[in-house]
Design an enzyme around this catalytic site. Sequence first.
Site, PDB file in Angstrom:
ATOM      1  N   ASP A 110      -0.321   4.359   0.781  1.00  0.00           N
ATOM      2  CA  ASP A 110      -0.704   5.322   1.827  1.00  0.00           C
ATOM      3  C   ASP A 110       0.075   5.017   3.108  1.00  0.00           C
ATOM      4  O   ASP A 110       0.517   3.885   3.328  1.00  0.00           O
ATOM      5  CB  ASP A 110      -2.221   5.285   2.081  1.00  0.00           C
ATOM      6  CG  ASP A 110      -2.732   3.911   2.506  1.00  0.00           C
ATOM      7  OD1 ASP A 110      -2.349   2.917   1.860  1.00  0.00           O
ATOM      8  OD2 ASP A 110      -3.506   3.825   3.481  1.00  0.00           O
ATOM      9  N   HIS A 143       3.510   3.612  12.188  1.00  0.00           N
ATOM     10  CA  HIS A 143       2.635   4.648  12.753  1.00  0.00           C
ATOM     11  C   HIS A 143       3.317   5.502  13.836  1.00  0.00           C
ATOM     12  O   HIS A 143       2.698   6.389  14.394  1.00  0.00           O
ATOM     13  CB  HIS A 143       1.331   4.067  13.344  1.00  0.00           C
ATOM     14  CG  HIS A 143       0.529   3.280  12.351  1.00  0.00           C
ATOM     15  ND1 HIS A 143      -0.789   2.972  12.546  1.00  0.00           N
ATOM     16  CD2 HIS A 143       0.840   2.761  11.149  1.00  0.00           C
ATOM     17  CE1 HIS A 143      -1.242   2.273  11.514  1.00  0.00           C
ATOM     18  NE2 HIS A 143      -0.259   2.132  10.651  1.00  0.00           N
ATOM     19  N   GLU A 194      -5.091   1.425   2.579  1.00  0.00           N
ATOM     20  CA  GLU A 194      -5.010   0.346   3.569  1.00  0.00           C
ATOM     21  C   GLU A 194      -5.136   0.875   4.988  1.00  0.00           C
ATOM     22  O   GLU A 194      -5.749   0.243   5.848  1.00  0.00           O
ATOM     23  CB  GLU A 194      -3.692  -0.415   3.395  1.00  0.00           C
ATOM     24  CG  GLU A 194      -3.616  -1.737   4.127  1.00  0.00           C
ATOM     25  CD  GLU A 194      -3.032  -1.649   5.540  1.00  0.00           C
ATOM     26  OE1 GLU A 194      -3.048  -2.655   6.234  1.00  0.00           O
ATOM     27  OE2 GLU A 194      -2.582  -0.550   5.951  1.00  0.00           O
ATOM     28  N   GLU A 195      -4.560   2.060   5.233  1.00  0.00           N
ATOM     29  CA  GLU A 195      -4.550   2.597   6.600  1.00  0.00           C
ATOM     30  C   GLU A 195      -5.949   2.967   7.096  1.00  0.00           C
ATOM     31  O   GLU A 195      -6.152   3.135   8.300  1.00  0.00           O
ATOM     32  CB  GLU A 195      -3.644   3.840   6.681  1.00  0.00           C
ATOM     33  CG  GLU A 195      -2.173   3.552   6.398  1.00  0.00           C
ATOM     34  CD  GLU A 195      -1.484   2.709   7.484  1.00  0.00           C
ATOM     35  OE1 GLU A 195      -2.113   2.442   8.519  1.00  0.00           O
ATOM     36  OE2 GLU A 195      -0.340   2.304   7.254  1.00  0.00           O
ATOM     37  N   ASP A 214       4.265  -5.852   3.499  1.00  0.00           N
ATOM     38  CA  ASP A 214       3.981  -4.952   4.619  1.00  0.00           C
ATOM     39  C   ASP A 214       4.864  -5.332   5.820  1.00  0.00           C
ATOM     40  O   ASP A 214       5.452  -6.419   5.874  1.00  0.00           O
ATOM     41  CB  ASP A 214       2.492  -5.049   4.977  1.00  0.00           C
ATOM     42  CG  ASP A 214       1.954  -3.736   5.530  1.00  0.00           C
ATOM     43  OD1 ASP A 214       2.745  -2.920   6.013  1.00  0.00           O
ATOM     44  OD2 ASP A 214       0.725  -3.532   5.484  1.00  0.00           O
ATOM     45  N   ASP A 218       6.318   1.194   7.305  1.00  0.00           N
ATOM     46  CA  ASP A 218       4.920   0.856   6.935  1.00  0.00           C
ATOM     47  C   ASP A 218       4.446   1.778   5.827  1.00  0.00           C
ATOM     48  O   ASP A 218       3.814   2.768   6.103  1.00  0.00           O
ATOM     49  CB  ASP A 218       4.039   0.956   8.179  1.00  0.00           C
ATOM     50  CG  ASP A 218       2.609   0.526   7.905  1.00  0.00           C
ATOM     51  OD1 ASP A 218       2.348  -0.088   6.860  1.00  0.00           O
ATOM     52  OD2 ASP A 218       1.738   0.835   8.725  1.00  0.00           O
ATOM     53  N   HIS A 241       0.839  -1.207   0.000  1.00  0.00           N
ATOM     54  CA  HIS A 241       0.000   0.000   0.000  1.00  0.00           C
ATOM     55  C   HIS A 241       0.870   1.252   0.000  1.00  0.00           C
ATOM     56  O   HIS A 241       1.902   1.305   0.685  1.00  0.00           O
ATOM     57  CB  HIS A 241      -1.007  -0.002   1.158  1.00  0.00           C
ATOM     58  CG  HIS A 241      -0.412   0.004   2.538  1.00  0.00           C
ATOM     59  ND1 HIS A 241      -0.013   1.164   3.168  1.00  0.00           N
ATOM     60  CD2 HIS A 241      -0.175  -0.992   3.427  1.00  0.00           C
ATOM     61  CE1 HIS A 241       0.432   0.876   4.384  1.00  0.00           C
ATOM     62  NE2 HIS A 241       0.360  -0.430   4.561  1.00  0.00           N
TER      63      HIS A 241
HETATM   64 ZN   LIG Z   1       0.956  -1.312   6.363  1.00  0.00          ZN
END
Ligand SMILES: [Zn+2]
Length: 424
Positions: A91, A394, A156-157, A180, A122, A89
């Site tokens: 994003d 994150h 995805e987030e 991921d 991530d 992903h």
């Molecule tokens: Zn991820």
Amino acid sequence: MSQPLETLIRQVEERQDELIQLAERLIRFKTPAPPARNTAEAQQYIASFLESRGFAIDQWDVYPGDPNVVGVRKGQASGEYKSLIINGHIDVAEVNAGEAWENDPFEPFVKDGVLVGRGASDMKGGLAGALFAIQLLDEAGILLPGDLLFQSVIGEEVGEAGTLQCCNRGYSADFAVVVDTSDLHIQGQGGVITGWITVKSKQTFHDATRKNMIHAGGGLLGASAIEKMMKLIQGLQELERHWAVTKSYPGYAPGTNTINPAVIEGGRHAAFIADECRLWITVHFYPDETYEGVAQEIEEHLNRVAQADPWLRENPPQFEWGGSSMIEDRGEIFPSLEVDPTHEAVRLLSSAHESIVRQHAIVDVSPTVTDGGWFGDAGIPAAIYGPGDLRNAHAVNEQVSIEQLVHFTKVMLTFIYEWTHTHK
Ligand SMILES: [Zn+2]
């Protein structure tokens, strides 16, 4: 290991700076979700990258400003050899004002052997490693016998269906690797489904009528939707505890399968009896369970709770499960994924990992959820395998170890080469 592969693996080492620059380039695209709808430029970069390396590009808007990109490079003996999907992903997690970043989160930098920036672990590191492996194979003029597909997805987030749309569009392969964050473990995952439970009265009553609906002889069959919801919440807690003691899955602490009453909304204002109450729940389940199955268990249990209450029996709870975006319709589904350690591709990925990293490959389960579940749901064998760890995903000053990024790139190079050279 074949001669061309050995040469390429050495090149990852020698050209490490180019790999880091590619990861930095991806991090500089500001693609946090929320707010989302900001990935068009980054996706165009990836589409051009793949197109210049012989991939046919399919690009479409999942939402305006958030396109998916799928690149397909047909193999030299397509159909006879194994095909592979690489999925990631584009994003990244949101950045909030006042977070104590050492530098602008979208201006990556290298320090003490780590690359720092939003998305480093991530998962722009994973995307960069996989793309660099493809670049090296292409520059060496290596023509793979099996098909190679690269999916760069959005959303995805925030639980958006970037990967689901790729599956629904018919993209399939003999195996998929979701690159991921997994700290180079080969992982499956449990799943998550959100749901809304609504208790709604057929009539709306004034606050002054409460005395008639709760006292002996009051004569009014009515109820506060908020108070009735409390019964349902208690029912959810009973079911959650029952699941904790009756269900388990290797790799998860008992009771990982939770039902979280996350948000509650209800009532009009103080002059009314609450005629509606809505509860938003988050349900975590194990890799060997389905989101349809756990949703059904919850409905059946709460319907029994409702049957035992004279008012709820006449006004049963309503359920709405899942959704396609936490932003658009306040709901999401992450299906679960089981990884079979004896699957041919998992064995090959494990041995590639062991020969490069010189450590035993760990096949286990992710403590979080990724898009990997959509492949499980679509019947495509898959695993999560990527650089970076979840402490960093994150996080403020998100980072990825450069040594791990280099290892990952070498393993992917080996796996892409060997899997697409495997006869069907
Ligand atoms: Zn991820």
